[in-house]
Design a protein around this motif. Sequence first.
Motif: not given
Length: 277
Positions: A86-87, A102-104, A114-116, A163-164
């Motif tokens: 996770y970045l 947050i990136f994954v 991007p996570l979101t 899951d952040l």
Amino acid sequence: MIHRNDIRIRDPFIYTDHEQECYYMYGTTELEPGSLAAGARFAVYRSKDLEYFEGPKVIFDGAKIGFWADRDFWAPEVHFYNGRFYLFGSCRSADQLRGTQIFVSDTPNGEFTPLTEQPITPREWECLDGTFWVEDGIPYIVFCHEWTQVGNGEIWAMPLTQDLKQAAGEHFLLFRASDHPCVSEHRGRAGVYVTDGPFLYREGERLCMTWSSFYQGRYLVLESESNSLRGEWKHGESKFSFDGGHAMIFQRLDGTRMISLHRPNIADEERPFFHEY
């Protein structure tokens, strides 16, 4: 290969890969000449010895996917959690406040997504330099509420879902920049104090944090400690006398504990610096 002294980077973050026996260095790399303004990409360097590096390799390009932010991609750091990487990186656009997204990815040097759709930090706040911490099984983001918005910069924490992807509770204040005796007003502006680059690690029973601010014009690494995120924070002096900061702690492949930071804090001259800690 490029020597570290020839790499202009701010906020260097090291991920030690024991499986591949190498190091990955992330940081603010899309910097404009003579400025702290940066472009809309995150990149990584790879090294076997922390002296010579391959790269940079772009791991996220906002323009390619129409990402909401288009400038100042700052201070990425990568954490391994629940089998994925996770970045946490800060960015902004002309019409949206700076925040930490947050990136994954499945690998530390792979393509991050991007996570979101939006940053995880509060949208009505100017936020930056989000870092990751897990306490009692609960994941947290710890981040700065910018001095540009509040004057006296602040460091906050917010619990996240497993899951952040969203907040799992209310964010709470850890401390303000002026709480530290080694912080002075930024550039002589009354009531203006800076918080930058929090990073957390455990040392026995102590929860330790490095972060950065200014003292009489010099950028520096500061130390604070508590027994937990919600505990009382106590503040210690900087261990370094030079102009440099936005630090993090890592271990070399041989187990030696190290600090990573950029020095000096002068546009165009910033270089990665590693030292036993």
